[in-house]
Enzyme design. Sequence first.
Site, PDB file in Angstrom:
ATOM      1  N   GLY D  53       0.528  -1.206  -0.414  1.00 21.13           N
ATOM      2  CA  GLY D  53       0.172  -0.105   0.171  1.00 21.13           C
ATOM      3  C   GLY D  53       1.439   1.284  -0.283  1.00 21.13           C
ATOM      4  O   GLY D  53       2.194   1.597   0.307  1.00 21.13           O
ATOM      5  N   HIS D  56       3.920   5.120   3.011  1.00 25.15           N
ATOM      6  CA  HIS D  56       4.549   4.829   3.947  1.00 25.15           C
ATOM      7  C   HIS D  56       6.416   5.091   3.407  1.00 25.15           C
ATOM      8  O   HIS D  56       6.843   4.625   3.714  1.00 25.15           O
ATOM      9  CB  HIS D  56       5.016   2.766   3.515  1.00 25.15           C
ATOM     10  CG  HIS D  56       3.368   2.194   4.777  1.00 25.15           C
ATOM     11  ND1 HIS D  56       2.554   2.443   4.888  1.00 25.15           N
ATOM     12  CD2 HIS D  56       2.551   1.184   3.177  1.00 25.15           C
ATOM     13  CE1 HIS D  56       1.964   1.524   5.435  1.00 25.15           C
ATOM     14  NE2 HIS D  56       1.727   0.695   4.649  1.00 25.15           N
ATOM     15  N   HIS D 218      -0.512   0.553   8.878  1.00 25.44           N
ATOM     16  CA  HIS D 218      -1.449   1.019   8.786  1.00 25.44           C
ATOM     17  C   HIS D 218      -2.631   1.739   9.107  1.00 25.44           C
ATOM     18  O   HIS D 218      -4.259   1.486   9.215  1.00 25.44           O
ATOM     19  CB  HIS D 218      -2.079  -0.308   7.923  1.00 25.44           C
ATOM     20  CG  HIS D 218      -1.516  -0.904   7.028  1.00 25.44           C
ATOM     21  ND1 HIS D 218      -0.541  -1.853   7.662  1.00 25.44           N
ATOM     22  CD2 HIS D 218      -1.196  -0.805   6.022  1.00 25.44           C
ATOM     23  CE1 HIS D 218       0.474  -2.653   6.530  1.00 25.44           C
ATOM     24  NE2 HIS D 218       0.655  -0.877   5.275  1.00 25.44           N
TER      25      HIS D 218
END
Lengths: 216, 216, 330, 330
Positions: D53, D56, D218
């Site tokens: 995802g 980051h 997350h």
Amino acid sequence: MVTVALDADFFHRWMSAVSAAVDREAQRLTELDSAIGDADHGSNLRRGFAAAVASLDEERPDTPGAVLALAGRRLISTVGGASGPLYGTLLRRAGKALGDAGTVDAARLREALRTGVDAVAQLGSAAPGDKTMLDALYPAVEALGESGEDFEAARGAAEEGASATVPMLARRGRASYLGERSIGHQDPGATSSALLFAALADTAGAVASGDDGEAA
Amino acid sequence: MVTVALDADFFHRWMSAVSAAVDREAQRLTELDSAIGDADHGSNLRRGFAAAVASLDEERPDTPGAVLALAGRRLISTVGGASGPLYGTLLRRAGKALGDAGTVDAARLREALRTGVDAVAQLGSAAPGDKTMLDALYPAVEALGESGEDFEAARGAAEEGASATVPMLARRGRASYLGERSIGHQDPGATSSALLFAALADTAGAVASGDDGEAA
Amino acid sequence: MKMLINVPETVVADALRGMAATHPDLTVDVERRIVLRRDAPVADKVGLVSGGGSGHEPLHGGFVGPGMLDAACPGEVFTSPVPDQMARAAAAVDSGRGVLFIVKNYTGDVLNFDMAAELAEDEGVQVAKVLVDDDVAVSGSTYTTGRRGTGATLFVEKLAGAAAEEGAPLERVEAIARRVNESSRSFGVALGAPTTPAKGGPTFDLPAGELELGIGIHGEPGRERRGMMTSGEIADFAVDAVLEDLRPEGPVLALINGMGATPLLELYGFAAEVHRVLAERGVPVARALVGNYVTSLDMAGCSVTLCRADEELLRLWDAPVRTPGLRWGM
Amino acid sequence: MKMLINVPETVVADALRGMAATHPDLTVDVERRIVLRRDAPVADKVGLVSGGGSGHEPLHGGFVGPGMLDAACPGEVFTSPVPDQMARAAAAVDSGRGVLFIVKNYTGDVLNFDMAAELAEDEGVQVAKVLVDDDVAVSGSTYTTGRRGTGATLFVEKLAGAAAEEGAPLERVEAIARRVNESSRSFGVALGAPTTPAKGGPTFDLPAGELELGIGIHGEPGRERRGMMTSGEIADFAVDAVLEDLRPEGPVLALINGMGATPLLELYGFAAEVHRVLAERGVPVARALVGNYVTSLDMAGCSVTLCRADEELLRLWDAPVRTPGLRWGM
Ligand SMILES: Nc1ncnc2c1ncn2[C@@H]1O[C@H](COP(=O)(O)OP(=O)(O)O)[C@@H](O)[C@H]1O
Ligand SMILES: Nc1ncnc2c1ncn2[C@@H]1O[C@H](COP(=O)(O)OP(=O)(O)O)[C@@H](O)[C@H]1O
Ligand SMILES: [Mg+2]
Ligand SMILES: [Mg+2]
Ligand SMILES: [Mg+2]
Ligand SMILES: [Mg+2]
């Protein structure tokens, strides 16, 4: 209830109804995912079903199996996350199970869905009670009954299944990282699975009442 | 009012009183600086005057001039920011102006402070009306009067001077970056200058009433 | 107050201890608050000393090393360092060829560096000073203190640092630093205020849905408050504010800088918009740097700094540099 | 919602446009969401592909370049990428010596990378996979999905990347990656929640004066909520949590990582405390890296990752690397 032959158009409209429902409920799904996950389930499914419906609208596959398989493939190639491969596999496997028949009856649909849900369980190494989408999917498929036509019962069972995840301790997916703190929250994936079966019931209801949605 | 000869001890106690006042009011000074500056004026002066008093306590210089010069040097070497060099220069120059007399009268103190304040104005290229500490310092020195003994008048004038900065548009220091938005806020440096003169009046008042603070 | 600290009083000393433990190439004098190249003084090299309030990391301590600064003097958070620091640093880095002080244009920094220069000169160190004042948000005639020093500081430190590393004499290093500053302009925007240890909370209130245009790097509010803008609108505004003042006729160096709390994901998106605006205005970008370099603690926001580039400045930009915050070629 | 974005839907594409404009050494396929070394496929080199995802950053796109990754596949914010991305990336970086997928252990990442591996193998690319699962916060027996992948990803990508750059074959690169993962553990703490574009607000509520221990990357809450702790107390807690699981007998590599919004000033102070705890526990630190490397958008907080180091891993660590996020020696 009239026994109906479900055609490609029925499945196409079902997928459109899911897309509309997911659109409407995106914020809520994301809120649920924010409590015990990473706050993206709503936007994930919205993106995926919008893409799936766009592809269906463009390619207009002409068998029920082809509709579900295309929708599944599009979910896999546009959603990402855990739900993309899982929902994608559910639809793709169900579609495959329907073969290339031009129409299918509800009992056949139920069998295909069962195959799809089993594939989800296998892919995610999850079982009912783990606080996942399976907790809505399995009861819903069961509730479709022998005939496969108890769509309203399936809607109710999916919703109940989703609610039943509230007290569960998550054992799969992101929510599992919270341990005890996952208890007390409804699983977002089980909630979206309830939308899937609500959309199925709505679509079937429209057929039964002679409103095939084309006029809407 | 009795004309008194001010000795090193008087100046030492004045600096201790400033330190205590700055300590007490640090939060407020920082709040004022947060509105139109960078939210550090309170902690800057607290650190500086604490260091100055610690040095005075240790070295116990024996003339008024040496007390102010040492305090000024310590401010310069511990505060940083704009106020460190400015207040440091004020005290250092005032101390220098007092020479090495063992005691000084109030008129001489007033002259020394005027010299110090002029040095601040020169160092910072600022003038009254620019919304800085000068807007409290100049009126306060003026209010000390011919004799230099009108400590209470100086306290009042410094406070009024600080209040008078509220409607001003800042032309020096960080507040100037805000332009029109600096209007409506009291200058933190003018506010701390009022504390300086309040501490002077308190220290002088304690002397006049025979309470030299040693008993406290 | 929610900060990753022990107590507000030791924030700067704690950070210096951390730098000392992390960077064997640096000598960190925690007590006296000086960050030095381990190999200082470098023989036959002009020394570069900068400093300023803490809270802008990696500026300045993170820019100490071959090809950039010889020493940095961190003050308390958002508070200029004291003269002793810079005077000592100057003595520590002087190889006999003199020292350049790189000073951001704030009253406190100017006063403290001036006093330091006097002290250093008393000790026989030849000192030159360059003021960095690149922030176009405060360029109006009422701003008698002049423009603030912000993002251009990185350009000045890198390019003057490269010149010094090449062996240029003090006058030449100073001239380059001055030229870089005169060729650079910045504009910054905040989406939220920073939290300082001294205040223990945000330094200004910014309601949801509003942003500050023309902010500095010390938690001071900006020149103007507006309703929330898109990344593209902010880029239009910031780049045009810079270009209006800078009027470059050739390529530029671009620093697209995060103020601290803006995620790199968003900052790259903003960088795309800055490139778009520059392309629309016909300004070629010779080199671009995207990241959190000249920050304001945990302020959310960004700034754009452009520097008119020529052959020489590009050569100095590309020269090797080896610091905790900026490193290439070695 | 206050973010530096255009619209939530284009955040990832906008960032990729920005990366493309900023890094001439990279090829960025904005449409297909793949970040590639400009010189891919590198002849005779095992290809390294990672992804996950977005949110980051600099992980993973900022770690593409010589000495580290050959390609990165960013998904939507906090959402694993889709199989097509990794399959295409594998094809683009394969020089015939095979490709290693570096996968953080999350259901979504695992499923999507698995599907990608099937697709890539169908195209004749030899694929090996390594799962990164270093987060000790979820090591209990009830956590049947296993530990999360967090900070150790950087170690795996750097060290396996260096091995690949040296010309090691796929089995060896895979073995190194697996060894690094097995030798690494992490623990993270949040002082605030991140703001995601999809949610438009913080992903969890953290009252003033409380922190989350054992967070992931997350925006998920942690394992435990506590009253605010000092930097030193947090270091004690995090380091001990890691050591209890890792039990190093020699020197370690240490990553003291900011989660995004924690200022470098605070992070260095925290690094000092981590070094103190490790010294107290008798664990020598061979190399340390301090900064925002594996982030969670604008989350305030930090994590500690330790990796048992040996001669070989230190050599691979010191090997040159040239990426936007990590660079030395070239
Ligand atoms: N292993 C699994 N098996 C079945 N369902 C799962 C599994 N892991 C996660 N899920 C479902 O996926 C949902 C989360 O989907 P989503 O938020 O889109 O993905 P991610 O967790 O990657 O962010 C969960 O609420 C859960 O119902
Ligand atoms: N040029 C100047 N001349 C006189 N006083 C000044 C000048 N610049 C700033 N000041 C005073 O200093 C005060 C701010 O001090 P402080 O907050 O400690 O330093 P900084 O502005 O460097 O953070 C202002 O409120 C103002 O009264
Ligand atoms: Mg999710
Ligand atoms: Mg201030
Ligand atoms: Mg200050
Ligand atoms: Mg996700």
